[in-house]
Scaffold this active site. Sequence first.
Site: not given
Ligand code: PBG
Ligand code: ZN
Length: 332
Positions: A120, A122, A195, A248, A274
């Site tokens: 990703c 980010c 997601k 997710k 998380s």
């Molecule tokens: C990055 C990503 C995220 C998570 C996994 N890959 C964060 C998001 O999309 O903001 C979340 C994982 C977690 O909360 O344990 N895109």
């Molecule tokens: Zn991301």
Amino acid sequence: MGFPVVRGRRLRQTAGLRRMVAETTLDPGDFIYPLFIRSGQGRKEEVASMPGVYRLSPDLAVEEAAEAHANGVPAVILFGIPDYKDDVGSSGWQEDGPVQVAVAALKRALPELVVLTDVCLCDYTDHGHCGVVERNRVLNDPTLPLLANIALSHARAGADGVAPSDMMDGRVAAIRQTLDREGFTDTLIMSYAAKYASAMYGPFREAAQSAPSFGDRRSYQMDPPNVREALREVEQDLAEGADLVMVKPALAYLDVIRQVRERFFVPVVAYNVSGEYSMVKAAARFGWLDERRVVLEVLLAMKRAGADLIITYHAMEAAKWLREGCPSKLRL
Ligand code: PBG
Ligand code: ZN
């Protein structure tokens, strides 16, 4: 016919009977262990909102993965914390970035461990969005080649698979094409297919320092009310070449896991995210919950909903608990 001839409790009398009739099982082999990777050596910083989770340098990631692997966990998934960020996330495809270095070190030390990587933007962009930003909008198509760059750099480092988590349309196809063109036809893709734009990612964003600097992710991640749309996302990612599909978060979306399981004949992965981890950890700290029992119950529920695999920060501890409790000690 019914009571007193029929008695449901007959099959619940002893641990042995209960084990015989258990419809679902939980095993360390079900787990994928997430690790946050930073640069350097001998570095281990605890994430404040995720007790027991650390940002690790590659050498310590190898130690952590080795211990998990020795306890029966077959796979890890790596998240990168780069030394610098820019507007296109170019630190994501550096040959000597933390994830690339860790992948190589892990495959060298533990060739049997399955090494997956999160793909990703980010983690690597200064604005914290999962795609290229122009006039405060996240652009889809210009993001695709950048994601493919990251995926390719992970494949070159030796990753068994890449896991795009950005929710751009067409990313699986773009990554598959690039991997195939470069000869990585066997590098698998585990797509974050369904997601959701969830509030449960808060602690992760602290761990990865990846919170968006403006706006939110609702223009690309899915809207929580929708499940038919999740099935379309899964269908599309499979058509583009995804090998495993993910739902997710997990706990608030068990119905989505179940529907994906029933409609598609590929491995389904649940991400115990998380926020789900931190809620249990916090309550356990206060003494409000029996952590071990709650964790195993929650993970079992994901299996019962239809998940084949679970990405979970509890993987190390849960694997140890399962090994301790199995099977002779289960007798009460
Ligand atoms: C990055 C990503 C995220 C998570 C996994 N890959 C964060 C998001 O999309 O903001 C979340 C994982 C977690 O909360 O344990 N895109
Ligand atoms: Zn991301």
